[in-house]
Scaffold this motif. Sequence first.
Motif, short mmCIF file in Angstrom:
data_model
loop_
_atom_site.label_atom_id
_atom_site.label_comp_id
_atom_site.label_asym_id
_atom_site.label_seq_id
_atom_site.Cartn_x
_atom_site.Cartn_y
_atom_site.Cartn_z
N ALA A 24 0.83 -1.21 0.00
CA ALA A 24 0.00 0.00 0.00
C ALA A 24 0.86 1.25 0.00
N VAL A 25 1.91 1.26 0.82
CA VAL A 25 2.79 2.43 0.88
C VAL A 25 3.53 2.61 -0.44
N ASN A 26 4.03 1.51 -1.00
CA ASN A 26 4.74 1.62 -2.28
C ASN A 26 3.82 2.13 -3.38
N GLU A 27 2.56 1.72 -3.35
CA GLU A 27 1.63 2.19 -4.36
C GLU A 27 1.41 3.70 -4.24
N MET A 28 1.28 4.19 -3.01
CA MET A 28 1.12 5.63 -2.81
C MET A 28 2.34 6.38 -3.33
N MET A 29 3.52 5.85 -3.05
CA MET A 29 4.74 6.50 -3.52
C MET A 29 4.79 6.52 -5.05
N SER A 30 4.31 5.44 -5.68
CA SER A 30 4.30 5.37 -7.14
C SER A 30 3.37 6.42 -7.73
N ALA A 31 2.24 6.64 -7.07
CA ALA A 31 1.30 7.64 -7.54
C ALA A 31 1.89 9.04 -7.43
N ALA A 32 2.65 9.27 -6.35
CA ALA A 32 3.21 10.59 -6.10
C ALA A 32 4.38 10.90 -7.04
N CYS A 33 5.30 9.95 -7.19
CA CYS A 33 6.47 10.17 -8.05
C CYS A 33 7.11 8.83 -8.36
N LEU A 34 6.70 8.22 -9.45
CA LEU A 34 7.16 6.88 -9.79
C LEU A 34 8.67 6.82 -10.00
N SER A 35 9.24 7.83 -10.63
CA SER A 35 10.68 7.80 -10.91
C SER A 35 11.50 7.66 -9.64
N LEU A 36 11.13 8.40 -8.60
CA LEU A 36 11.87 8.33 -7.35
C LEU A 36 11.53 7.05 -6.59
N GLN A 37 10.28 6.60 -6.65
CA GLN A 37 9.88 5.39 -5.92
C GLN A 37 10.66 4.18 -6.37
N LEU A 38 11.10 4.16 -7.61
CA LEU A 38 11.86 3.03 -8.11
C LEU A 38 13.15 2.79 -7.31
N ALA A 39 13.73 3.84 -6.75
CA ALA A 39 15.00 3.68 -6.02
C ALA A 39 14.81 2.82 -4.77
N PRO A 40 13.90 3.15 -3.86
CA PRO A 40 13.72 2.26 -2.70
C PRO A 40 13.16 0.90 -3.08
N LEU A 41 12.35 0.81 -4.15
CA LEU A 41 11.83 -0.49 -4.54
C LEU A 41 12.94 -1.44 -4.95
N MET A 42 13.94 -0.93 -5.67
CA MET A 42 15.08 -1.77 -6.05
C MET A 42 15.82 -2.27 -4.81
N LEU B 208 4.87 -8.07 -7.91
CA LEU B 208 3.76 -7.47 -7.17
C LEU B 208 3.99 -5.97 -7.03
N GLY B 209 5.24 -5.58 -6.76
CA GLY B 209 5.56 -4.16 -6.63
C GLY B 209 5.31 -3.39 -7.91
N VAL B 210 5.65 -4.00 -9.05
CA VAL B 210 5.43 -3.34 -10.34
C VAL B 210 3.93 -3.23 -10.63
N GLY B 211 3.17 -4.26 -10.28
CA GLY B 211 1.72 -4.15 -10.42
C GLY B 211 1.19 -2.98 -9.61
N GLY B 212 1.75 -2.81 -8.41
CA GLY B 212 1.36 -1.67 -7.58
C GLY B 212 1.77 -0.34 -8.19
N GLN B 213 2.89 -0.33 -8.92
CA GLN B 213 3.28 0.90 -9.62
C GLN B 213 2.23 1.28 -10.65
N GLY B 214 1.73 0.28 -11.38
CA GLY B 214 0.68 0.56 -12.35
C GLY B 214 -0.56 1.14 -11.69
N VAL B 215 -0.95 0.54 -10.56
CA VAL B 215 -2.13 1.03 -9.84
C VAL B 215 -1.88 2.44 -9.31
N GLY B 216 -0.67 2.67 -8.81
CA GLY B 216 -0.34 4.00 -8.29
C GLY B 216 -0.43 5.07 -9.36
N VAL B 217 0.13 4.80 -10.54
CA VAL B 217 0.06 5.77 -11.62
C VAL B 217 -1.39 5.97 -12.05
N ALA B 218 -2.17 4.90 -12.06
CA ALA B 218 -3.59 5.03 -12.40
C ALA B 218 -4.28 5.98 -11.42
#
Length: 568
Positions: free
Chosen positions: A110-128, A295-305
Motif C-alpha cells: 500500500a505504501v509503495n503504491e502511494m509512492m508510485s502515484a506521487a512520483c514513480l521515478s523516485l519510488q523506483l529507487a527504494p523499490l530496487m 507485485l511491486g510493479v503491479g502496484g506501480q501501475g495502480v499507483g500511476v492510475a
Amino acid sequence: MPYRAPVDDYSFLFDHIVGLDQVIATDRFAEATPDVTSAILTEAGKLCEEVMAPLQRPGDLHPAHLENGVVRTSPGYADGYKAIAEGGWVGMAADPEYGGMGLPMTVTSAVNEMMSAACLSLQLAPLMSQGQIEALEHHASDAIKELYLPKLISGEWSGTMNLTEPQAGSDVGALTSKAEDNGDGTFSVTGQKIYISWGDNDFTDNVCHLVLARLPGAPAGTKGISLFLVPRNIPDENGNAGVANALKVVSLEHKMGLHGSPTCVMQYDGATGWMVGAEGGGMAAMFTMMNNARLGVGGQGVGVAEGAYQHALAYALDRKQGKTDGDTGTIIDHADVRRMLMTMRAETYAARGIGLMCAVAIDMTTATGDPRWKSRAALLTPIAKAFGTDIGNEVANMGIQVHGGMGFVEETGAAQYARDVRVTTIYEGTNGIQAMDLVARKMMDGGDAANLILDEIEAAAEAARDTLPDLAEPVWQASESLRETTEWLVKQDHRTRFAGAVPYLRAFARVLGGHVHLMSAVADADGARGKVAAFYIQRLLPEHGSLLAQTQAGDQDLFGMTPEEFAA
C-alpha cells in the motif's frame, strides 16, 4: 487538485475485502495492529503528498544525466530520497534484526503504491533496494547480511539487480557475463548489463549491484547462472564504502518516460564481487527478488492510475466546455467524461484490491508456511502484475482523453503519467510472459488453486444475493463461466494455452475485480464505493464473456499464416 493519498481506500480494503486481520492474527505479524497500520498509512500519505508529489514534474523536465562518469539526479531527488530513508520506508518489510520494520507485505504494498502515484521515478529507487534486501535475507551468507543489510535498510546504501544484456532479455539463460574465482572468497565479474534502474546516484554512499554471471565450465542456460553482489565501492575494514570497484556507468538510456529515474548501461571489468547463494543458484536467488518485485510493479501501475485519475478529475471539475446536463458548468457533467472517470476509478480500485489480495497471500505464506497460501500467492502474482500495469496504462491514456486537446500538451502533465507507466507492462517479465506463466506453471495443479479462489467468490456472491441480487448474480455467473473455461484450459496443450493466455488472465482479473467491488458494495451499499461497484459489475464485468471466448478460440488462427504472409 494536488495528489491526495487514498488512505481511506486502503483501510477499507484491509478491513472489509482482503482480510488483513488474518495476517495480524499470526505470531509473525502480530505487532502490525490496526492502530499501527493506520498510523503508518497516515504518515506515508503525508510523505507522498508533501515531499514526493512535488518532485513529479521536476524529474520529468530535468532528467537525471551522466556527468564525468557520475549520475547526477533530478532537482530535489536527493532530499526526497533522504526523507524516504530517514522515515524508515526503505526497510518496511525487512527483518527487524537488521533494522527493518518487519511489516506485512500488504502494508508495504500500500505504501509503495502511494509512492508510485506521487512520483514513480523516485519510488523506483527504494523499490530496487527492497528487492535486494529480500534476496540477501534469503540467500546471502551471514557475513554479507551483517555488512550490507543494515546499510541497505537504512538507505545509506542502495541496491539494484542486473539481469538483462543486449542479447539476453527475457531469455536470461543466454547471458554471457562471466565470473572467475579469485581464491580468496571473492570473484572477478566481467560483462555488460543494460536497463539497470538506478544503477548509480549522487545521494547514497554506495550502490550495491546483484549481478547474474556464469562461472567457467558452468552449463548452458539458466542452470549455469550464479548470483554475485558487486558494490560500486568496495567496503573497507570498517564496513564503510571504500575504494572504487572496477565498474562504471557507460551511458543512460534515453527513455519515453521515467526521466527522473536513471536507467544505466553498466560495464563490469573484473569487478570484485561475492557470491550470493549456491553456485548455479543465481536464478533461484534472483527470483526471490523478482516475484515480489512483480507485485511491486503491479502496484506501480495502480499507483500511476490513481495519480492520473486524480489529475483528470481535477481538470474535469474546473474545465468549462460546451452545454452540459448538470449544474456545475464544467465537463464533469458530460456523460462521456463521467463514463471515463467512473471507468478510471473502478478499474483502479479493482486492480488495487487484486494486488492487496496477492500481498495477503504472500504474508500468510510467510507467517504459516501453508502450501495452500503459497499456491494462492503464486497464482495471483502474474494477475496482479499484468492487470495492475495494464490498468495503469489504460487509465493514464484515458486521463489524456479527459483533458481533450490539452492532454496532448505536455505542460498539463497528463501525458507524463502515460509515458512513465508504459514500461511497467514490459519489465519484470512482460505481461505476455505473466499470462503464459499463469496458464502453464500456475496450472500444473490442474486448476486447484484457481478453483479454491472461485469457490470463495461464489460463496460471497451467494451471501450477497438477498441484499444485492442485481450485483451478486452477475458475479456468481462470471465466476462459474471462468471455472468452466479453467477446466477446459488445463486439458489443452501448451500452444493452445499460450494462444489464449492473455485473454484468460484478463478474464480472471475481471472476475476478481467483480468480487472486490461486490464486497465493497456489501459494506458500503449507499456510499460512493457501492455506486462505483454497480458501474463496474454492470459495465465492465461483462467483458469477461468475450475474453473467455477468445481463450477457447484455439491456436489455428494464430499459426495458420506463414512468416512470409505476415509481410504480404
